[in-house]
Each structure stands twice: as C-alpha cells, then as structure tokens.
Scaffold this active site. Structure first.
Site, PDB file in Angstrom:
ATOM      1  CG  ASP A 190      -2.330  -0.948   0.854  1.00 18.12           C
ATOM      2  OD1 ASP A 190      -2.039  -1.973   0.071  1.00 18.12           O
ATOM      3  OD2 ASP A 190      -2.561  -1.394   2.029  1.00 18.12           O
TER       4      ASP A 190
ATOM      5  CG  ASP B  33     -12.835  -2.033  -1.072  1.00 14.84           C
ATOM      6  OD1 ASP B  33     -12.595  -3.332  -1.731  1.00 14.84           O
ATOM      7  OD2 ASP B  33     -12.200  -0.839  -2.224  1.00 14.84           O
TER       8      ASP B  33
END
Length: 257
Positions: A8, A129
């Site tokens: 990330d 998500d």
C-alpha cells in the site's frame, strides 16, 4: 490458493492502514521497491499494489513508485486506487501492470467497467470493499446503497476477470477473514474471488481453503506479513501449489521454513 502480498502506497512509502483509516497509517518501509523485491525473493507469484493517495483523490499519485516496482519485479503486478478514467487504466497497463483494479467506478460508472473489460479482456478486476455488506467508495470514505453481492453479479455480467472482496471492518485488524461474507459472495458468481482483509495467521489461510472449491482462489495479505505474524514462505507452502495437507493441530509452522 494464491497468496498475494499487498503493498500500500501513501506519499511514496509502504504503509498499512487500520480499517481504511488514513489517520491510522503505519509506515513499514520508505522504499516500496525494496519491499516488492523481498516478497518476490520469498516466492510471491503476484503483487497487489494500492495507490492510497489515488484512492482518496481520484487521481493517480504514486505512478513513479508503481512503475519502479513493475520494472524491478519479474512477477505480475495488479494495481488499484484512484483508477476512475479510461486514460488512467490504459496508462497503468502500458507501464507493464498486468491487471488494474476498479473500485469506485464500478458503482458510479459501470459503463466504463464494461468498456475496459471489452478493450482489455482478462486484465480488469473489480475491487468490492464492503462495510456491513454495503459497498464503500472513494477510498472507503463513502458508503453506497449497493450490496456487495449485487455489485459482484453486475460486474461479472460486464466482463470482470475476478473480484477482490475486502471486509473493511477486518482490514488491517489481524482479526481473521470474514468467511461467511466470502462464502456468500462466492455463491453468487462464477468468476474467481480473491479474499482480502483480516488475515492474521497461517490458520486463517488454511480456513480459506474450505472456500476454494466455491471459487475463492486467492488471498491478499498485508499487515500480517509486515508484522511477522505470517511468513510468506510458510504461507506458500501451507496453501500454495504442493501445499502441506492434513496438518496436525497446534503444529509449529516454523518447522516448514
């Protein structure tokens, strides 16, 4: 089952968030290329890279870091975060990214998903998500009224190659994957499902194997790799090709390192 390390990116650094909260980021390495090369050296067959700045702003921000990772690594790289225009997806694919992950546009611009799936077959993955079963968008800062299962069915119809399912309440918490939600979403589609969020141990990875026949073919692991709770080499031996079968309970997995 493919175990995919997550990288990330926030302001060019390798970080992890807690439940998607940008104010709760933890920097693990200033050089994400070093991280990527280390995962490949340990046996990773694919890397999952997320542009967190891009997810928040809707514009790619960490392209230099992404390109450097692609150039430095011999395995396929999939990238998500802030890909909300045709030109952005095409630019990433031209950089050598194997698959791009669409999130917000799956809810807001499904026609763009369809266009990209037709133009780049097999290279478009949709990231779903979910927060309490509803799809979150714009870097998880907003929650839509669309259910995760509903969106999965629609994206399959539009040509998505796979679905990455993330339970936001589990992400970065090391609290274990949401097996019930994964089972539910896998039952609605026939394309591969990649699990994400909450994986904290080899035991968690082994629990996901029960869902492999239903189509859960991969798992993205983040924080647990960076904290050392999971060794990538051990994970690959436990659930990858040639995996260890019928492991006795309470065994010390370091035996297999």
């Amino acid at each position: 089952m493919e175990t995919i390390p997550a990288i990330d990116l926030l302001e060019g650094r390798c970080v992890r968030l807690y439940q998607g909260d940008y104010s709760l980021s933890q920097v693990f390495n200033e050089n994400p290329v070093e991280v990527a090369k280390e995962w490949v050296e340990q046996g990773a067959t694919r890397l999952h890279v997320v542009d967190l700045d891009g997810a928040k702003t809707g514009q790619p921000t960490n392209l230099a870091a992404i390109e450097a990772i692609v150039r430095a690594c011999s395995v396929p790289v999939q990238v998500g975060g802030g890909i909300r225009e045709h030109s952005t997806a095409k630019r990433l694919l031209n950089l050598g990214v194997q698959r791009v992950i669409l999130g917000t546009v799956a809810v807001e611009q499904p026609q763009l998903v369809q266009q990209l799936c037709q133009e780049f077959p097999g290279q478009i993955v949709v990231g779903i998500d979910a927060r309490n079963g509803l799809v979150a968008t714009r870097g998880w800062l907003e929650t839509s009224e669309v259910s995760a299962s509903q969106l999965a069915v629609q994206m399959q119809e539009l040509g998505a190659a796979a679905i990455i399912y993330t339970d936001i309440h589990r992400d970065g918490t090391l609290s274990g994957p949401n097996l019930e939600a994964l089972r539910a979403i896998a039952s609605t589609v026939t394309i591969p499902i990649i699990a994400s969020g909450g994986v904290s141990s080899i035991t968690d990875l082994l629990s996901l194997l029960a869902l492999e026949p239903q189509g859960v073919t991969g798992v993205i692991v983040g924080r647990a790799l960076y904290t050392g709770d999971i060794s990538l080499r051990e994970a690959l031996r436990a659930v990858g090709q040639g995996r260890i079968q019928d492991i006795p309970p309470n065994i010390d997995f370091s035996t297999f390192a």
